[in-house]
Enzyme design. Structure first.
Site, PDB file in Angstrom:
ATOM      1  N   LYS A  80      40.721  25.894  43.186  1.00 40.98           N
ATOM      2  CA  LYS A  80      39.554  26.724  43.484  1.00 40.98           C
ATOM      3  C   LYS A  80      38.650  25.918  44.410  1.00 40.98           C
ATOM      4  O   LYS A  80      38.793  24.702  44.515  1.00 40.98           O
ATOM      5  CB  LYS A  80      38.807  27.032  42.171  1.00 40.98           C
ATOM      6  CG  LYS A  80      37.938  28.262  42.214  1.00 40.98           C
ATOM      7  CD  LYS A  80      38.656  29.468  41.664  1.00 40.98           C
ATOM      8  CE  LYS A  80      37.745  30.672  41.589  1.00 40.98           C
ATOM      9  NZ  LYS A  80      38.406  31.823  40.968  1.00 40.98           N
ATOM     10  N   GLY A 180      28.852  46.064  33.352  1.00 41.45           N
ATOM     11  CA  GLY A 180      28.898  45.686  34.757  1.00 41.45           C
ATOM     12  C   GLY A 180      29.812  46.626  35.503  1.00 41.45           C
ATOM     13  O   GLY A 180      31.016  46.691  35.204  1.00 41.45           O
ATOM     14  N   TYR A 186      34.000  49.495  39.163  1.00 39.33           N
ATOM     15  CA  TYR A 186      33.888  50.839  39.737  1.00 39.33           C
ATOM     16  C   TYR A 186      35.297  51.436  39.897  1.00 39.33           C
ATOM     17  O   TYR A 186      35.546  52.580  39.531  1.00 39.33           O
ATOM     18  CB  TYR A 186      33.161  50.804  41.086  1.00 39.33           C
ATOM     19  CG  TYR A 186      33.118  52.177  41.724  1.00 39.33           C
ATOM     20  CD1 TYR A 186      32.196  53.129  41.311  1.00 39.33           C
ATOM     21  CD2 TYR A 186      34.035  52.535  42.718  1.00 39.33           C
ATOM     22  CE1 TYR A 186      32.184  54.405  41.852  1.00 39.33           C
ATOM     23  CE2 TYR A 186      34.032  53.806  43.267  1.00 39.33           C
ATOM     24  CZ  TYR A 186      33.098  54.738  42.832  1.00 39.33           C
ATOM     25  OH  TYR A 186      33.101  56.002  43.370  1.00 39.33           O
TER      26      TYR A 186
HETATM   27  N1  LIG Z   1      37.021  40.755  42.330  1.00 37.62           N
HETATM   28  C1  LIG Z   1      38.186  40.385  41.833  1.00 37.62           C
HETATM   29  O1  LIG Z   1      39.253  40.665  42.391  1.00 37.62           O
HETATM   30  C2  LIG Z   1      38.215  39.627  40.524  1.00 37.62           C
HETATM   31  C3  LIG Z   1      39.432  39.058  40.110  1.00 37.62           C
HETATM   32  C4  LIG Z   1      39.471  38.411  38.865  1.00 37.62           C
HETATM   33  C5  LIG Z   1      38.314  38.313  38.097  1.00 37.62           C
HETATM   34  N2  LIG Z   1      37.147  38.861  38.542  1.00 37.62           N
HETATM   35  C6  LIG Z   1      35.951  38.763  37.673  1.00 37.62           C
HETATM   36  O2  LIG Z   1      35.545  40.088  37.313  1.00 37.62           O
HETATM   37  C7  LIG Z   1      34.115  40.148  37.198  1.00 37.62           C
HETATM   38  C8  LIG Z   1      33.599  41.239  38.123  1.00 37.62           C
HETATM   39  O3  LIG Z   1      33.943  40.921  39.455  1.00 37.62           O
HETATM   40  P1  LIG Z   1      33.445  41.836  40.675  1.00 37.62           P
HETATM   41  O4  LIG Z   1      34.168  41.355  41.869  1.00 37.62           O
HETATM   42  O5  LIG Z   1      33.480  43.260  40.273  1.00 37.62           O
HETATM   43  O6  LIG Z   1      31.934  41.355  40.774  1.00 37.62           O
HETATM   44  P2  LIG Z   1      30.658  42.216  41.192  1.00 37.62           P
HETATM   45  O7  LIG Z   1      29.575  41.233  41.455  1.00 37.62           O
HETATM   46  O8  LIG Z   1      30.986  43.222  42.228  1.00 37.62           O
HETATM   47  O9  LIG Z   1      30.343  43.045  39.846  1.00 37.62           O
HETATM   48  C9  LIG Z   1      29.705  42.494  38.738  1.00 37.62           C
HETATM   49  C10 LIG Z   1      28.663  43.512  38.266  1.00 37.62           C
HETATM   50  O10 LIG Z   1      28.078  43.020  37.066  1.00 37.62           O
HETATM   51  C11 LIG Z   1      26.687  43.289  37.116  1.00 37.62           C
HETATM   52  N3  LIG Z   1      26.001  42.394  36.189  1.00 37.62           N
HETATM   53  C12 LIG Z   1      25.666  41.083  36.351  1.00 37.62           C
HETATM   54  N4  LIG Z   1      25.016  40.638  35.247  1.00 37.62           N
HETATM   55  C13 LIG Z   1      24.998  41.670  34.359  1.00 37.62           C
HETATM   56  C14 LIG Z   1      24.497  41.825  33.042  1.00 37.62           C
HETATM   57  N5  LIG Z   1      23.869  40.829  32.391  1.00 37.62           N
HETATM   58  N6  LIG Z   1      24.648  43.023  32.436  1.00 37.62           N
HETATM   59  C15 LIG Z   1      25.245  44.050  33.063  1.00 37.62           C
HETATM   60  N7  LIG Z   1      25.728  43.963  34.326  1.00 37.62           N
HETATM   61  C16 LIG Z   1      25.602  42.785  34.958  1.00 37.62           C
HETATM   62  C17 LIG Z   1      26.318  43.083  38.570  1.00 37.62           C
HETATM   63  O11 LIG Z   1      25.093  43.722  38.898  1.00 37.62           O
HETATM   64  C18 LIG Z   1      27.520  43.712  39.273  1.00 37.62           C
HETATM   65  O12 LIG Z   1      27.338  45.101  39.491  1.00 37.62           O
HETATM   66  C19 LIG Z   1      33.612  38.741  37.528  1.00 37.62           C
HETATM   67  O13 LIG Z   1      33.455  38.024  36.326  1.00 37.62           O
HETATM   68  C20 LIG Z   1      34.746  38.132  38.346  1.00 37.62           C
HETATM   69  O14 LIG Z   1      34.784  36.713  38.241  1.00 37.62           O
HETATM   70  C21 LIG Z   1      37.071  39.511  39.724  1.00 37.62           C
HETATM   71  C1  LIG Z   2      42.523  34.634  44.548  1.00 38.46           C
HETATM   72  C2  LIG Z   2      41.408  35.519  44.105  1.00 38.46           C
HETATM   73  C3  LIG Z   2      41.651  36.900  44.511  1.00 38.46           C
HETATM   74  C4  LIG Z   2      41.220  35.290  42.657  1.00 38.46           C
HETATM   75  C5  LIG Z   2      40.029  35.897  41.959  1.00 38.46           C
HETATM   76  N1  LIG Z   2      38.776  35.446  42.504  1.00 38.46           N
HETATM   77  C6  LIG Z   2      40.205  35.483  40.514  1.00 38.46           C
HETATM   78  O1  LIG Z   2      39.325  34.957  39.883  1.00 38.46           O
HETATM   79  O2  LIG Z   2      41.278  35.734  39.970  1.00 38.46           O
END
Ligand SMILES: NC(=O)c1ccc[n+]([C@@H]2O[C@H](COP(=O)([O-])OP(=O)(O)OC[C@H]3O[C@@H](n4cnc5c(N)ncnc54)[C@H](O)[C@@H]3O)[C@@H](O)[C@H]2O)c1
Ligand SMILES: CC(C)C[C@H](N)C(=O)O
Length: 363
Positions: A80, A180, A186
């Protein structure tokens, strides 16, 4: 913190500090384990208050990617990167290009992608300096934004968890509370709504709440209310550490299955929910869709093939519960065991010399 002691304790390979005065870049790249292949993991941009905070975060996240990639069955190691800075203020082409040059210098040992605070547009700028970046715009033959694919994987994993808890993987008529509703959630809500689930949502961002209410008929509740609502499934999709001493007594759900990384505040909380009989889909297993999708780029991106692989998250959740039952342990421990066993067996199988550059001498 004594960095070498910490690296030795968890067997880290490399930690790289990157500084560029012109652009203001201060970044750290962590390569945890490359037994299975090059270290792949996203770049997080965050206004860390101290350097130590950034170092701890990159080490913890890099090791998490080793487990996520191994459990997903990828031939990919874990790593990372973090950039110290506010993503709303400190982004520039100069900064991402400088960072891209540092990644290029590692010659493929580390490959980056999006994480919290970085976007496809940022990956495009990194791509001006290195090919060791994924999640770049589809115009470059890349896979673009990983979030919709992460959401699809969470949806599939949630169905598997529902099967374990309720005997059927249908989510039609199930009440699902989502904490969230950002990029991943979404898209997750769209799948759940299409299958006929009833959604309860919360978010600190009112626009995101309104979008879920308008598009999917979700019911909105306050940010502290979400933990205790009457529901079948609780889906944490915002922050880490939300399964903790304060929230556990409030849960009414039978299943916890969501996208957030590092959901358990401490390991003991995984044991507690196990003892309460909750089905917990381990975070790094259910949210692996994004990394599975970007990893497919290493073979020349094919969305159909990537989505097929993402489908395996369903079976992976079932497999983890088989191990958990067989060995009498909580699901988070069973996931760790599955990942560790795969890495150990690949390391053993590579103990003979091959003149093809693929032998990795680890120990
Ligand atoms: N984007 C990816 O492909 C991906 C992959 C693996 C893991 N994740 C994890 O999934 C989670 C969401 O990722 P994302 O890309 O949708 O992020 P994002 O920032 O688009 O969405 C997170 C949402 O959570 C809300 N939020 C923050 N604090 C909050 C609280 N206390 N109560 C309620 N809502 C709150 C934010 O306003 C936001 O709308 C993160 O933890 C991220 O590390 C994301
Ligand atoms: C490689 C990324 C798409 C990984 C993503 N940020 C995760 O926590 O899994």
């Amino acid at each position: 913190m004594n960095i070498f002691d910490y690296m030795q304790k968890y067997d880290y390979e490399q930690l790289v500090f990157c500084q560029d005065e012109n652009s203001g870049l201060k970044a750290i790249i962590c390569i945890h384990d490359t037994t299975l292949g090059p270290a792949l993991g996203g770049t997080r941009m965050w206004p860390y208050k101290t350097e130590e905070e950034a170092i701890v975060d990159v080490l913890r996240l890099g090791r998490g990617m080793t487990y996520k990639n191994a459990a997903a069955g990828l031939n990919i190691g874990g790593g990372k990167a973090v950039i110290i800075g506010d993503p709303r203020e400190h982004k520039s082409e100069e900064l991402f290009r400088a960072f891209g040059r540092y990644i290029q210098g590692l010659n493929g040992r580390y490959i980056t992608a999006e994480d919290v605070g970085t976007t496809v547009a940022d990956m495009d700028m990194i791509h001006l300096e290195t090919d060791f970046v994924t999640g770049v715009s589809p115009a470059f033959g890349s896979s673009g934004n990983p979030s919709p694919v992460t959401a699809y994987g969470v949806y599939r994993g949630m169905k598997a968890a529902a099967k374990l808890a309720f005997g059927s993987d249908s989510l039609s008529g199930r009440v699902i509370a989502v904490q969230g509703v950002g990029n991943v959630a979404y898209n997750l809500c769209r799948h759940l709504h299409e299958e006929g689930a009833h959604l309860i949502v919360t978010d600190i961002n009112q626009e995101n709440v309104d979008r879920a209410v308008n598009d999917f008929g979700a019911k909105a509740v306050g940010v502290n209310e979400i933990f205790g609502v009457e529901c079948d499934i609780f889906s944490p999709c915002a922050l880490g550490a939300i399964i903790n001493d304060d929230t556990i007594p409030l849960f009414k759900a039978k299943v916890i299955a969501g996208a957030a990384n590092n959901q358990l505040k401490e390991e003991k909380h995984g044991d507690q929910i196990h003892e309460m009989g909750l089905i917990y889909a381990p975070d790094y297993v259910i949210n692996a869709g994004g990394v599975i999708n970007v990893a497919d780029e290493l073979q020349g991106y094919n969305r159909e093939r990537a989505l097929k692989k993402v489908e395996t998250i369903y079976d992976n959740i079932l497999k983890i519960y088989e191990i958990a039952e067989r060995d009498g342990m909580a699901s988070y421990k069973a996931a760790d065991r599955m990942a560790e066993e795969r890495i150990a067996s690949v390391a053993r199988s590579r103990n003979t010399f091959l003149q093809n550059g693929k032998t990795v001498y680890k120990r």
